[in-house]
Design an enzyme around this catalytic site. Structure first.
Site, PDB file in Angstrom:
ATOM      1  N   GLY A 251      40.298  48.493  42.891  1.00 54.73           N
ATOM      2  CA  GLY A 251      39.174  47.827  42.234  1.00 54.73           C
ATOM      3  C   GLY A 251      38.743  46.534  42.895  1.00 54.73           C
ATOM      4  CE  LYS A 252      43.059  42.011  41.349  1.00 50.04           C
ATOM      5  NZ  LYS A 252      43.684  43.281  40.867  1.00 50.04           N
ATOM      6  CG  ASP A 297      57.341  47.264  52.931  1.00 50.07           C
ATOM      7  OD1 ASP A 297      57.017  46.426  52.083  1.00 50.07           O
ATOM      8  OD2 ASP A 297      58.517  47.653  53.082  1.00 50.07           O
ATOM      9  CG  ASP A 314      46.620  41.779  42.279  1.00 51.45           C
ATOM     10  OD1 ASP A 314      46.589  40.788  41.540  1.00 51.45           O
ATOM     11  OD2 ASP A 314      46.661  42.951  41.840  1.00 51.45           O
ATOM     12  CB  CYS A 366      47.658  41.713  35.753  1.00 51.63           C
ATOM     13  SG  CYS A 366      48.905  42.985  36.065  1.00 51.63           S
TER      14      CYS A 366
END
Length: 415
Positions: A251-252, A297, A314, A366
């Site tokens: 998504g990002k 990785d 993220d 998140c």
């Protein structure tokens, strides 16, 4: 064909007793049901998981003996319908749940289940008036105490008031083809109610992605508002090379690639091949030819990767900011996540080695846990003086807004 309640039982049994992922198990079990029954199964499964501590309290008021785990799951299903599914008549909730005893090979327990559910129905407890926080919010006290200690008591209440609500859904317009106003028009043609939420769109009515022509045509992707704001904070330009080190499901990366008008290069990487395939499929659907995706990785430096102008880091996290979307997360053992900050720091340190002088790197999660957020960034800045903090943001979830989220924007100084 199996009944909806039997499907819900099978999913809950696999989640509660075998630690299966609720969304995957629910999709697999209910695939042959009608859309209405699938929705019913989904509501039961996710509702029981998120309200499990509350249901334990309610059931244990009348269950005076130990019983089999499968019988307890049957009682969860009945009690949840009685307390939290207003459209299901109490008689149907009791009678249909009692039938599950036979359907699951637990016919011996029918009198017990029937008696307990009738008592629950006849002696309703006002959950909202309870002083016991763990029962009222169905959230472990250890997690509540962590939020109070790290943030504040008031902030903890704000978080708790969102953990059991239906989360909003946001659609990000593919700016290669249209803006938010035009996307609203396209969705309204499909009968989907929606409204503007800044540069993106908030979906108000139910949206069936599988049947959405606008989705199939690549006019939008689904991404939470907090995630979208993090991606745009990267401030990627058309001429930039961007690396998204833990990208799946993408998504990002999609938002970043669109903000670059489909130009430059976005390396959307992930550790697992099947997750890389999700990124590739999404990029193809959105016609984002500037996305390059392959297995990598993030903990290991890859000399084949180019120097980057922008990096999004993220990292894997405990997920305490998205409990309303993944209710089983709330039951994680806090001791079981103690190793995460070291992994997160390792990914951040490795990722920083790809950044050009003058470039921008964002670290994000998140979760709402300062040990995974601020503490990791503080350590990184202390041990990497070439980087400076430009901005940071902690998003506290709200019923109509984005998920719980944290991101820190850093830049590498030109020496």
């Amino acid at each position: 064909m199996k009944s909806a309640r039997l499907c819900a039982f099978e999913v809950l049994d696999s989640v509660i007793r075998n630690n299966a992922y609720s969304n995957i198990a629910a999709d697999k079990s209910a695939e042959e049901l009608s859309s209405a029954d699938r929705a019913f199964v989904s509501q039961l499964v996710f509702g029981v998981i998120e309200r499990r501590l509350t249901l334990d309290y309610i059931i244990n008021e009348y269950l005076t003996q130990r019983t089999k785990p499968k019988v307890k799951i049957i009682l969860y299903i009945g009690a949840y319908q009685l307390y939290f599914m207003d459209k299901v008549p109490a008689s149907a909730a009791v009678n249909e749940t009692v039938k599950l005893c036979d359907e699951t090979g637990n016919g011996f327990y029918k009198p017990l289940v029937n008696a307990v559910l009738h008592k629950i129905d006849s002696n309703r407890i006002d959950i909202d008036s309870l002083e016991n926080e763990e029962v009222k919010y169905s959230c472990p006290q250890s997690l509540i105490n962590m939020w109070k200690k790290q943030y504040s008591e008031e902030t903890a209440w704000d978080i708790l008031n969102t953990v059991n609500v239906i989360p909003p859904v946001f659609a990000v317009p593919n700016t290669l083809f249209l803006d938010s106003d035009e996307l609203i028009y396209e969705l309204m043609l499909e009968g989907v109610e929606c409204e503007k939420a800044g540069a993106i769109v908030k979906i108000v009515s139910p949206l069936n992605i599988a049947k959405s022509k606008a989705f199939e045509r690549g006019l939008y992707h689904i991404e939470d508002m907090s995630s979208y704001l993090c991606a745009t904070a990267l401030n990627a330009k058309e001429v930039n090379t961007v690396i998204d080190v833990c990208s799946a499901p993408g998504g990002k990366a999609f938002t970043i690639a669109e903000s670059m008008n489909g130009k430059g290069k976005v390396y959307a990487l992930d550790l697992h091949e099947h997750r890389v395939e999700l990124i590739k499929q999404g990029a193809a659907r959105l016609s984002l030819e500037n996305i390059i995706s392959f297995v990598n990785d993030a903990l290991v430096f890859n000399p084949e990767l180019p120097e980057a102008d922008r990096i999004l880091c993220d990292v894997p996290c405990s997920g305490f900011g998205v409990i309303r979307r993944k209710p089983e997360i709330r039951y994680k053992d806090l001791d079981g996540i103690k190793e995460l900050p070291e992994i997160q720091y390792g990914i951040l340190s490795t990722s920083s080695k790809y950044l050009k002088d003058g470039g921008r790197l964002i670290y994000s999660t998140c979760t709402l846990n300062k040990k995974e957020n601020e503490k990791v960034v503080e350590r990184f800045l202390k041990e990497n003086p070439a980087f400076k903090l430009i901005d940071s943001k902690t998003v506290i979830p709200s019923p109509d807004g984005g998920d719980g989220f944290y991101y820190a924007v850093t830049e590498k100084k030109n020496d």
